[in-house]
Structure formats: structure tokens, C-alpha cells
Design a protein around this motif. Structure first.
Motif, PDB file in Angstrom:
ATOM      1  N   LYS A 156     -10.701   0.549  -3.296  1.00 52.10           N
ATOM      2  CA  LYS A 156     -12.013   1.179  -3.069  1.00 52.10           C
ATOM      3  C   LYS A 156     -12.084   1.785  -1.673  1.00 52.10           C
ATOM      4  CE  LYS A 156     -14.053  -1.971  -6.345  1.00 52.10           C
ATOM      5  NZ  LYS A 156     -14.562  -3.296  -6.505  1.00 52.10           N
ATOM      6  N   ARG A 157     -11.560   1.079  -0.687  1.00 49.30           N
ATOM      7  CA  ARG A 157     -11.576   1.611   0.682  1.00 49.30           C
ATOM      8  C   ARG A 157     -10.635   2.810   0.824  1.00 49.30           C
ATOM      9  NH1 ARG A 157     -10.373  -1.507   5.131  1.00 49.30           N
ATOM     10  NH2 ARG A 157      -8.868  -2.792   4.024  1.00 49.30           N
ATOM     11  N   LEU A 158      -9.512   2.785   0.129  1.00 48.25           N
ATOM     12  CA  LEU A 158      -8.587   3.917   0.156  1.00 48.25           C
ATOM     13  C   LEU A 158      -9.231   5.164  -0.437  1.00 48.25           C
ATOM     14  CD1 LEU A 158      -5.715   5.053   0.644  1.00 48.25           C
ATOM     15  CD2 LEU A 158      -5.113   4.183  -1.636  1.00 48.25           C
ATOM     16  N   VAL A 159      -9.881   5.019  -1.570  1.00 46.90           N
ATOM     17  CA  VAL A 159     -10.556   6.165  -2.204  1.00 46.90           C
ATOM     18  C   VAL A 159     -11.672   6.680  -1.296  1.00 46.90           C
ATOM     19  CG1 VAL A 159     -11.973   6.900  -4.174  1.00 46.90           C
ATOM     20  CG2 VAL A 159      -9.894   5.555  -4.551  1.00 46.90           C
ATOM     21  N   ASP A 160     -12.431   5.779  -0.685  1.00 52.45           N
ATOM     22  CA  ASP A 160     -13.464   6.203   0.275  1.00 52.45           C
ATOM     23  C   ASP A 160     -12.843   7.022   1.406  1.00 52.45           C
ATOM     24  OD1 ASP A 160     -15.443   4.931  -1.188  1.00 52.45           O
ATOM     25  OD2 ASP A 160     -15.597   3.196   0.161  1.00 52.45           O
ATOM     26  N   ALA A 161     -11.693   6.570   1.900  1.00 49.98           N
ATOM     27  CA  ALA A 161     -11.007   7.303   2.975  1.00 49.98           C
ATOM     28  C   ALA A 161     -10.545   8.672   2.491  1.00 49.98           C
ATOM     29  CB  ALA A 161      -9.826   6.488   3.499  1.00 49.98           C
ATOM     30  N   MET A 162     -10.138   8.750   1.233  1.00 50.58           N
ATOM     31  CA  MET A 162      -9.720  10.046   0.682  1.00 50.58           C
ATOM     32  C   MET A 162     -10.899  11.010   0.627  1.00 50.58           C
ATOM     33  SD  MET A 162      -7.153   8.591  -2.250  1.00 50.58           S
ATOM     34  CE  MET A 162      -6.414  10.118  -2.806  1.00 50.58           C
ATOM     35  N   PHE A 163     -12.033  10.540   0.141  1.00 50.81           N
ATOM     36  CA  PHE A 163     -13.210  11.415   0.085  1.00 50.81           C
ATOM     37  C   PHE A 163     -13.689  11.790   1.485  1.00 50.81           C
ATOM     38  CE2 PHE A 163     -13.666  10.012  -4.379  1.00 50.81           C
ATOM     39  CZ  PHE A 163     -13.829  11.257  -4.968  1.00 50.81           C
ATOM     40  N   GLU A 164     -13.685  10.833   2.390  1.00 49.17           N
ATOM     41  CA  GLU A 164     -14.102  11.108   3.772  1.00 49.17           C
ATOM     42  C   GLU A 164     -13.200  12.159   4.406  1.00 49.17           C
ATOM     43  OE1 GLU A 164     -16.169  11.103   7.259  1.00 49.17           O
ATOM     44  OE2 GLU A 164     -16.751  10.118   5.391  1.00 49.17           O
ATOM     45  N   ASN A 165     -11.907  12.006   4.254  1.00 43.80           N
ATOM     46  CA  ASN A 165     -10.963  12.966   4.823  1.00 43.80           C
ATOM     47  C   ASN A 165     -11.054  14.322   4.148  1.00 43.80           C
ATOM     48  OD1 ASN A 165      -8.749  12.095   6.946  1.00 43.80           O
ATOM     49  ND2 ASN A 165      -9.403  10.277   5.827  1.00 43.80           N
ATOM     50  N   SER A 166     -11.373  14.329   2.871  1.00 43.91           N
ATOM     51  CA  SER A 166     -11.469  15.617   2.165  1.00 43.91           C
ATOM     52  C   SER A 166     -12.597  16.476   2.732  1.00 43.91           C
ATOM     53  CB  SER A 166     -11.671  15.401   0.667  1.00 43.91           C
ATOM     54  OG  SER A 166     -12.986  14.947   0.384  1.00 43.91           O
ATOM     55  N   LEU A 206       0.833  -1.205   0.000  1.00 42.05           N
ATOM     56  CA  LEU A 206       0.000   0.000   0.000  1.00 42.05           C
ATOM     57  C   LEU A 206       0.866   1.253   0.000  1.00 42.05           C
ATOM     58  CD1 LEU A 206      -2.857   1.198   0.025  1.00 42.05           C
ATOM     59  CD2 LEU A 206      -2.744   1.143   2.529  1.00 42.05           C
ATOM     60  N   CYS A 207       1.930   1.259   0.771  1.00 44.13           N
ATOM     61  CA  CYS A 207       2.833   2.424   0.800  1.00 44.13           C
ATOM     62  C   CYS A 207       3.547   2.603  -0.535  1.00 44.13           C
ATOM     63  CB  CYS A 207       3.835   2.296   1.936  1.00 44.13           C
ATOM     64  SG  CYS A 207       3.118   2.523   3.569  1.00 44.13           S
ATOM     65  N   LEU A 208       3.966   1.500  -1.164  1.00 42.68           N
ATOM     66  CA  LEU A 208       4.551   1.600  -2.509  1.00 42.68           C
ATOM     67  C   LEU A 208       3.549   2.218  -3.468  1.00 42.68           C
ATOM     68  CD1 LEU A 208       6.455  -1.761  -3.215  1.00 42.68           C
ATOM     69  CD2 LEU A 208       7.443   0.527  -2.975  1.00 42.68           C
ATOM     70  N   PHE A 209       2.307   1.757  -3.385  1.00 41.39           N
ATOM     71  CA  PHE A 209       1.255   2.294  -4.241  1.00 41.39           C
ATOM     72  C   PHE A 209       1.107   3.799  -4.033  1.00 41.39           C
ATOM     73  CE2 PHE A 209      -3.253   3.477  -4.692  1.00 41.39           C
ATOM     74  CZ  PHE A 209      -3.426   3.208  -6.050  1.00 41.39           C
ATOM     75  N   ALA A 210       1.062   4.244  -2.785  1.00 36.98           N
ATOM     76  CA  ALA A 210       0.913   5.671  -2.483  1.00 36.98           C
ATOM     77  C   ALA A 210       2.116   6.464  -2.995  1.00 36.98           C
ATOM     78  CB  ALA A 210       0.726   5.875  -0.984  1.00 36.98           C
TER      79      ALA A 210
END
Length: 188
Positions: free
Chosen positions: A174-184, A66-70
Motif C-alpha cells: 500500500k505504501r509503495l503504490v502511494d509512493a507511485m501515485f505521489e511520484n507520478s 521489495l527489490c525482487l518484487f519490483a
């Protein structure tokens, strides 16, 4: 260990275990996308996956991928969508590039950094939504510290989310993108 603890305490040590390839000097002269610090890992569609994760502790592999992906996504997003800011970004972060070198430099889609591990048995479900939210909040804070004022943090991440090479069919994506929108909603 949590995702954020891994990111801060172990990830950069684990990156050092990657086998890196250097483009030859002729390629660097011809192709302006690299410099003398450019190094590649991964191979075509992450063919070197097993080698790349072989020295990573099994419980940390989900975090490592996941960190490599980020990391790769941020680097490629800056280059592809905000190229005018890439030279300054590159001076701060000399991340290894995901792909391979041969008769040229070949950059792979970041999505392979999630799909290949998922298909190979890495269980991303062990990363909780709380960990993802903390990770994303930290990524937003870090981005705010280095992005130029002319590039709003949320614009940078929206461009990443909308980039076809970033998208993955995996649950962790999908969960990462959800977390991005939630945090935004809370941050911007």
C-alpha cells in the motif's frame, strides 16, 4: 544502508545467491515463454523462501524482498501487458523468473514476494516513506531510459498497479503504490 543504496550496491550480488532451476530443452521447445537463459527461483507460492533469503544479511532482507518484487513485477508486467515490447526488454534484462519448472514453466504471482516475507517476520516498516519515494523516483527514471517512446512510463506502471497478480494486502504494498501515485504527480 538505505533502499536505494541497497538497490545500487548490493541487490544484484544478492540475486546471485538464489538457487536457480533451468527448464529442460523439451519444455523450452514446447513453451514459447522461455529461452536458453530462462531460470526460475522461488517454487510454488514461494515455497523456497527460507532457502532464497538464507544468504541475505538480515537487515537487508526487507530491501531484497521489495527489490525482487519490483524486478519480477516489471518483467511480468512487460510480458503480460506489453508483450510486443517484451523481446527487446528481455534482451536488456535477463532476470530470473519467479516460479518453478517441472512438466512446464509455472510463473508465480509477484504478490507472494511481499506476503510471504511479511508472514515470516520481515519487518518492512523499517523502510521509510522517504526511501520508498526515492526508490520509486529512481524506478521511473530507469524505466524512462529503456521503455520505447510508444509506451509512456506512467502507462506501464498503471498497468502494473491494476494487475490483480501485482496486488498485495501488505502495508508495504500500500505504501509503495502511494509512493507511485505521489511520484507520478511530480514526474508526468
Amino acid at each position: 544502508m538505505t533502499l536505494n543504496a541497497y538497490t545500487k550496491q548490493q541487490f544484484f550480488n544478492d540475486i546471485k545467491t538464489l538457487t536457480l532451476a533451468t527448464p529442460n530443452s523439451t519444455i523450452l521447445k514446447i513453451d514459447g515463454r522461455g529461452d536458453i537463459h530462462t531460470r526460475f527461483f522461488g517454487g510454488r507460492e514461494w515455497d523456497d523462501y527460507k532457502l532464497n533469503i538464507s544468504k541475505i544479511d538480515v537487515p537487508n532482507r526487507k530491501y531484497f524482498c521489495l527489490c525482487l518484487f519490483a524486478m519480477v513485477s516489471a518483467d511480468q508486467n512487460m510480458y503480460a501487458n506489453h508483450n510486443e515490447h517484451y523481446p527487446a526488454f528481455r534482451k536488456m534484462f535477463t532476470y530470473p523468473k519467479f516460479g518453478w519448472t517441472g512438466f512446464g514453466m509455472h510463473f508465480e504471482k509477484p504478490s507472494f514476494l511481499l506476503s510471504v516475507p511479511s508472514q515470516s517476520g520481515v519487518d518492512f516498516s523499517g523502510i521509510t516513506n522517504e526511501e520508498l519515494n526515492e526508490f520509486v523516483a529512481d524506478q521511473f527514471r530507469q524505466a524512462k531510459s529503456f521503455l520505447p517512446k510508444s509506451l509512456p512510463v506512467w502507462d506501464f506502471f498503471k498497468d502494473m498497479i491494476n494487475d490483480v497478480d501485482f496486488k498485495s494486502d501488505t502495508d508495504i504494498f500500500k505504501r509503495l503504490v502511494d509512493a507511485m501515485f505521489e511520484n507520478s504527480r511530480h514526474t508526468f
